[in-house]
Write a protein that holds these residues in place. Structure first.
Motif, PDB file in Angstrom:
ATOM      1  N   LYS A  10       0.677  -1.233   0.058  1.00 26.56           N
ATOM      2  CA  LYS A  10      -0.082  -0.011   0.028  1.00 26.56           C
ATOM      3  C   LYS A  10       0.725   1.311  -0.168  1.00 26.56           C
ATOM      4  CE  LYS A  10      -4.164  -1.816   2.218  1.00 26.56           C
ATOM      5  NZ  LYS A  10      -4.996  -1.930   3.085  1.00 26.56           N
ATOM      6  N   ARG A  56       0.882  -1.381  -6.472  1.00 28.87           N
ATOM      7  CA  ARG A  56      -0.195  -0.449  -5.949  1.00 28.87           C
ATOM      8  C   ARG A  56      -0.064   0.154  -4.800  1.00 28.87           C
ATOM      9  NH1 ARG A  56      -4.533  -0.864  -9.733  1.00 28.87           N
ATOM     10  NH2 ARG A  56      -4.195  -2.611 -11.582  1.00 28.87           N
ATOM     11  N   ASN A  60      -4.874   2.101  -4.584  1.00 23.76           N
ATOM     12  CA  ASN A  60      -5.002   0.874  -5.400  1.00 23.76           C
ATOM     13  C   ASN A  60      -4.405   1.632  -7.032  1.00 23.76           C
ATOM     14  OD1 ASN A  60      -5.281  -1.697  -5.807  1.00 23.76           O
ATOM     15  ND2 ASN A  60      -7.481  -0.921  -6.597  1.00 23.76           N
ATOM     16  N   LYS A  61      -3.227   2.216  -7.093  1.00 28.54           N
ATOM     17  CA  LYS A  61      -3.009   2.732  -8.201  1.00 28.54           C
ATOM     18  C   LYS A  61      -1.663   2.605  -8.672  1.00 28.54           C
ATOM     19  CE  LYS A  61      -6.287   6.715  -8.261  1.00 28.54           C
ATOM     20  NZ  LYS A  61      -6.248   8.255  -8.191  1.00 28.54           N
TER      21      LYS A  61
END
Length: 236
Positions: A10, A56, A60-61
């Motif tokens: 994360k 990511r 969440n990219k």
């Protein structure tokens, strides 16, 4: 261990950080700044592990998604800047094409009854024809380059090479056409009026040179900056 792994996934990695937009006041134009941002991102991307390129963050990219979202406003500004610049240069190129094309069929001194140019034997006439043709061809090439800019899809990758290449070639050929047009004008003056206005010929030539210098001074810094950014060696 699973929680630690999730936390690592994360977090932003170095490529996420490289993908974030950092404004700069030292770069001329948003299109050039977009190119620099792409060069920096790709330079960092080439040094990180492939797994980090798809990692990511907490949103969440992937790094590429972060780059696209962070630079979407810069892409729009770059598109608007490129189109405005291209439209202005298209007008200049079109005017040059119109003038030099018309002059080619209305030669100084006219023609004889046989259709032969009156000043055909003069050296200045040959200079006039050569540089008038060069002005026509180079301004036509410039027009095509800037039309390519106007018609571009303006994706992120276009700012890396396609748009800068067209920008550089368009400005170089436009500048060359202006130089050729002024030389052709000077040759025409020499053919028709030099024997009458000999004292004024040097000042007219000087004004023509000042015109070319002024145009070059206005366009040269941006052209050099774009040329350096496009054709210099990689960052690393």
């Amino acid at each position: 261990m699973k929680q630690v792994a999730d936390m690592r996934v994360k977090k932003d990695n170095i490529l996420h950080s490289a993908g974030r937009f950092v404004p700069s006041d030292q770069i001329l134009g948003p299109a050039l700044q977009m190119q620099r941002e792409l060069l920096w991102f790709k330079a960092v991307e080439s040094f990180v592990h492939p797994s980090l390129q798809e990692q990511r963050n907490e949103s969440n990219k992937t790094p590429r998604q972060v780059f696209t979202e962070s630079h979407k406003n810069l892409v729009r500004e770059g598109e608007r800047w490129m189109k405005d610049t291209g439209s202005s240069c298209i007008i200049a190129s079109t005017l040059i094409i119109t003038v030099v094309f018309a002059v080619a069929f209305t030669l100084p001194g006219g023609n004889t009854n046989d259709g032969i140019p009156t000043f055909l034997s003069k050296k200045s006439f040959k200079i006039f024809i050569i540089f008038d043709a060069l002005a026509l061809f180079s301004s036509s090439a410039s027009l095509l380059m800037f039309l390519g800019i106007i018609a571009s899809r303006y994706s992120e990758e276009d700012f890396l090479e396609y748009l800068p290449n067209n920008f550089v070639m368009g400005h170089v050929t436009l500048l060359f056409s202006v130089v050729c047009m002024v030389v052709a004008f000077g040759a025409a003056i020499c053919m028709t009026l030099a024997h009458i206005w000999i004292p004024l010929f040097s000042p007219v030539a000087l004004v023509g040179c000042l015109t070319m210098i002024l145009f070059s001074r206005l366009q040269f810094p941006l052209l050099v900056e774009m040329f350096s950014s496009t054709y210099r060696p990689p960052m690393f």
